[in-house]
Design a protein around this motif. Sequence first.
Motif, PDB file in Angstrom:
ATOM      1  N   GLU A   1       0.832  -1.193   0.000  1.00 20.02           N
ATOM      2  CA  GLU A   1       0.000   0.000   0.000  1.00 20.02           C
ATOM      3  C   GLU A   1       0.874   1.254   0.000  1.00 20.02           C
ATOM      4  OE1 GLU A   1      -2.535  -0.011   3.355  1.00 20.02           O
ATOM      5  OE2 GLU A   1      -3.732   1.675   2.602  1.00 20.02           O
ATOM      6  N   GLU A   2       1.884   1.237   0.874  1.00 18.44           N
ATOM      7  CA  GLU A   2       2.762   2.412   0.951  1.00 18.44           C
ATOM      8  C   GLU A   2       3.587   2.567  -0.332  1.00 18.44           C
ATOM      9  OE1 GLU A   2       5.213   2.722   4.473  1.00 18.44           O
ATOM     10  OE2 GLU A   2       6.336   4.397   3.595  1.00 18.44           O
ATOM     11  N   ALA A   3       4.022   1.448  -0.881  1.00 20.91           N
ATOM     12  CA  ALA A   3       4.834   1.518  -2.112  1.00 20.91           C
ATOM     13  C   ALA A   3       4.018   2.130  -3.255  1.00 20.91           C
ATOM     14  CB  ALA A   3       5.327   0.128  -2.491  1.00 20.91           C
ATOM     15  N   ILE A   4       2.806   1.627  -3.443  1.00 15.09           N
ATOM     16  CA  ILE A   4       1.958   2.129  -4.538  1.00 15.09           C
ATOM     17  C   ILE A   4       1.632   3.611  -4.296  1.00 15.09           C
ATOM     18  CG2 ILE A   4      -0.362   1.942  -5.613  1.00 15.09           C
ATOM     19  CD1 ILE A   4       1.185  -0.460  -6.455  1.00 15.09           C
ATOM     20  N   GLN A   5       1.370   3.934  -3.043  1.00 20.63           N
ATOM     21  CA  GLN A   5       1.023   5.324  -2.723  1.00 20.63           C
ATOM     22  C   GLN A   5       2.218   6.254  -2.979  1.00 20.63           C
ATOM     23  OE1 GLN A   5      -0.346   5.735   1.306  1.00 20.63           O
ATOM     24  NE2 GLN A   5      -0.718   7.925   1.048  1.00 20.63           N
ATOM     25  N   THR A   6       3.406   5.815  -2.605  1.00 23.63           N
ATOM     26  CA  THR A   6       4.604   6.650  -2.809  1.00 23.63           C
ATOM     27  C   THR A   6       4.856   6.864  -4.297  1.00 23.63           C
ATOM     28  OG1 THR A   6       5.512   5.637  -0.828  1.00 23.63           O
ATOM     29  CG2 THR A   6       7.049   6.900  -2.185  1.00 23.63           C
TER      30      THR A   6
ATOM     31  N   LYS B   1      -0.291  -7.220 -12.296  1.00 22.01           N
ATOM     32  CA  LYS B   1      -1.079  -6.839 -11.117  1.00 22.01           C
ATOM     33  C   LYS B   1      -0.582  -5.476 -10.588  1.00 22.01           C
ATOM     34  CE  LYS B   1      -2.243  -8.092  -6.422  1.00 22.01           C
ATOM     35  NZ  LYS B   1      -2.592  -9.119  -5.467  1.00 22.01           N
ATOM     36  N   ILE B   2       0.735  -5.305 -10.554  1.00 17.99           N
ATOM     37  CA  ILE B   2       1.293  -4.024 -10.086  1.00 17.99           C
ATOM     38  C   ILE B   2       0.745  -2.888 -10.961  1.00 17.99           C
ATOM     39  CG2 ILE B   2       3.400  -2.673  -9.695  1.00 17.99           C
ATOM     40  CD1 ILE B   2       4.951  -5.330  -9.439  1.00 17.99           C
TER      41      ILE B   2
END
Length: 696
Positions: free
Chosen positions: A85-90, A473-474
């Motif tokens: 979640e944090e990776a995608i948000q960043t 998916k990413i």
Amino acid sequence: MADEIRWMRTHCGRMDHGGCSLIVGVKDNKMVTIKGDPDGYLNKGYICPKGLASPDRLTHPGRLRHPLKRKGGRGQGNWERVSWEEAIQTIGENLERVRERYGAGGVAFCQGMPKGMEHFALIRLANSFGSPNVVAVQDVCHAPREVTGGHTCGFYPVADFHHKSRLVVIWGSNLTSTNEEGEICSLLLEQVKNGTDLIVIDPRRTELAKKARLWLQIRPGADNGLALAFLNVIVEEGLYKKGFVENWTFGFEELANQVKAYTPEKMSQVTWVEPGLILEAARYYALSDPAAIQWGNPIEQNTRAFDTARALVCLMAICGNLDVPGGNIQANEPRILGLGKFVRADLIPSKRKDMIHAYHKTIPRLMTVPPAFFRKAVLEEFPYPVKAAYFHCTNPLLTYADSRKTFEALMKLDFFAVSDIFMTPTAALADIVLPAATHFEFNDIGHYGLGHGYILARPKVVDPPGECWPDIKILNELGRSLTPKKYWYEDYEDLLEEVLEPSGLSYIQFAKKGYLKGVDRFQKHLSSGFRTPTGKVELCLSKADDFDLPPLPRFTGLPQEDDPEYPLVLTSSKSPYYLHSSYRWLEGLRKHSPDPVAEIHPETAAEYGVGEGERVIIETKTGQITQTARLTKDVHPGVINASYGWWFPEGSPGSQYEWERSNFNMLTSIEDLGKEFGTPNLKGIGCRIAGIGQDR
Ligand SMILES: Nc1nc2c(c(=O)[nH]1)N[C@H]1C(S)=C(S)[C@@H](COP(=O)(O)OP(=O)(O)OC[C@H]3O[C@@H](n4cnc5c(=O)[nH]c(N)nc54)[C@H](O)[C@@H]3O)O[C@H]1N2
Ligand SMILES: Nc1nc2c(c(=O)[nH]1)N[C@H]1C(S)=C(S)[C@@H](COP(=O)(O)OP(=O)(O)OC[C@H]3O[C@@H](n4cnc5c(=O)[nH]c(N)nc54)[C@H](O)[C@@H]3O)O[C@H]1N2
Ligand code: SF4
Ligand SMILES: [Mo]
């Protein structure tokens, strides 16, 4: 216990672009056995060392397993584990920030060698995000052959190994090692066993050269000159197919005039091939019916890529080998969703005008940004600044020409994220590193969009380790967070269903079938002409002026003129044990090829005082590297064949795994580029032996 093993059939991907059908035994979520499928459409039971190493590739302890965020300075090698979640948000926040300030074109989406559906999902993400800039290695891999084919005859002429050829010309292609895109070598070797002749054009005596009727030991970088000399012989001696030329070509007279100057005697001086041998080979090609040309990377890995590919398509055409069984064909796709629809080309109608390379006046229909121009946009902000990038399936620090420029560009980016399966020199510089699931770990479709007329099922065999996600998916998740949700799915696998929909099959049904192939249809021009402005093969391009292209194939000199300071000619060829810069970390492959090796002729070695196994320093105008000398008479005395793609995964991430030491692209430059494709010289570069290096 044997009965606990579950057997599955899937197609190989990711380790090259071959596509062998494989039979895999799975136990406790691990692949325990792997072998070639005797019924495989392309491989007929064959499997290569890389395929056999697949199980270890998946379970290697060094695999990335969790998303990582950089801690401390770029490239210092310090990371903290973060949630998806944090990776995608960043990533989302950073790309959004750049889009607001510089426009969507300030974000580049970068792909290496296409590995599966992720390539097309990435283009869809770029299109829906609004960026015209998908950066890819196609400038040195297929685009010159494909796009030049499109302009000349309306399609990408691929060698047809499914029907018998009288002769196959292996022109700068090392099929027994590389099993190039759909041309799995087993099909060719079967033909050779049944009497098909080979002509091999290669500076090295390859496995296929040993089986060939003729071997032309060409000077690296001189293919343009040789192809024109073939045309000269065939036109001057009237060996071309007169009916086809008369009815189906445009500009034959102009071509005939143009090639008059390129006599075997004259071209022999630049190609190093004896005039008599040029004559014999050209005549043999013209008189063999049908004949295929299997062309490889050397056609397109120098600044003369366009003229070389043009000359070769003209050669196929005038000898009547276009779109005939056993010749160079236009493959028919099966009934599946077209590429343009899948990538949502409709979302970005101004792409052709806005993409970075449009400002460099490259050839029409080149749709991905050449890496040289991407770095110019980052470093010099021409034609506009690029400030952020998303990289997947690529290791540009090793694979783009001029690695130092790549390093500078990566260091200058405000933000970049990398998705990979292993920490690489490139990933070690990133802000966010994402752990990708890889082949065998998710459902995928192979060979989509490659123009070979079939797609291959690659059903999932095992679950991915840790928190690894498939790239599609990413991308689906990034798409949902950065672009209107309606372009994406709740479940990323619906992307696959969308591709298959026109066939009437679900993914599960497709996986059971194994592959889908278009029907064999040849000589389509007889009913509908060629898809060019004149409806004929354009030996002379009818729209050359509009497109700012030379109308006829030319020889404008070697890609690099001789320089007495650098008297040897450097080239490279791909290793059968690795894929580009990948998999040096697999012990099972590394044991076959532990060090980067430079092949040198014994006479040349003696002249420079180099002994077998010594660490030789190779130098070009751009840089210096060290590789291990292997003395062999299989290379021309004037040539060094060095290894490409080397870094040292056993080294430290803080120094990016010694990416400079033996990396071939430290020796290549992006100062000279071919105009049409922005292609640098990767093969045929002036070099010298600058001494013997220290042992490690
Ligand atoms: N000097 C020179 N330069 C060349 C060439 C040459 O002959 N000479 N060849 C050129 C050619 S033809 C090409 S195609 C390019 C290739 O250029 P790249 O595609 O950049 O090459 P690779 O080293 O294969 O990098 C692929 C990366 O993808 C990772 N990977 C593997 N599977 C997956 C996956 O499923 N998901 C993700 N996210 N990552 C994965 C690997 O670990 C690896 O780090 O290089 C070009 N550069
Ligand atoms: N094992 C393995 N397989 C691969 C890959 C890999 O990295 N490893 N990469 C995949 C990819 S992305 C691609 S594009 C294909 C590429 O596959 P190929 O086109 O086969 O690529 P190369 O090995 O770069 O070059 C082929 C041959 O060209 C010869 N050569 C070198 N310079 C010249 C020259 O100037 N002129 C001529 N005529 N010949 C020359 C080399 O000696 C070599 O035998 O392979 C795919 N398959
Ligand atoms: S030749 Fe290519 S597709 Fe076939 S097993 Fe080897 S890596 Fe896989
Ligand atoms: Mo490639």
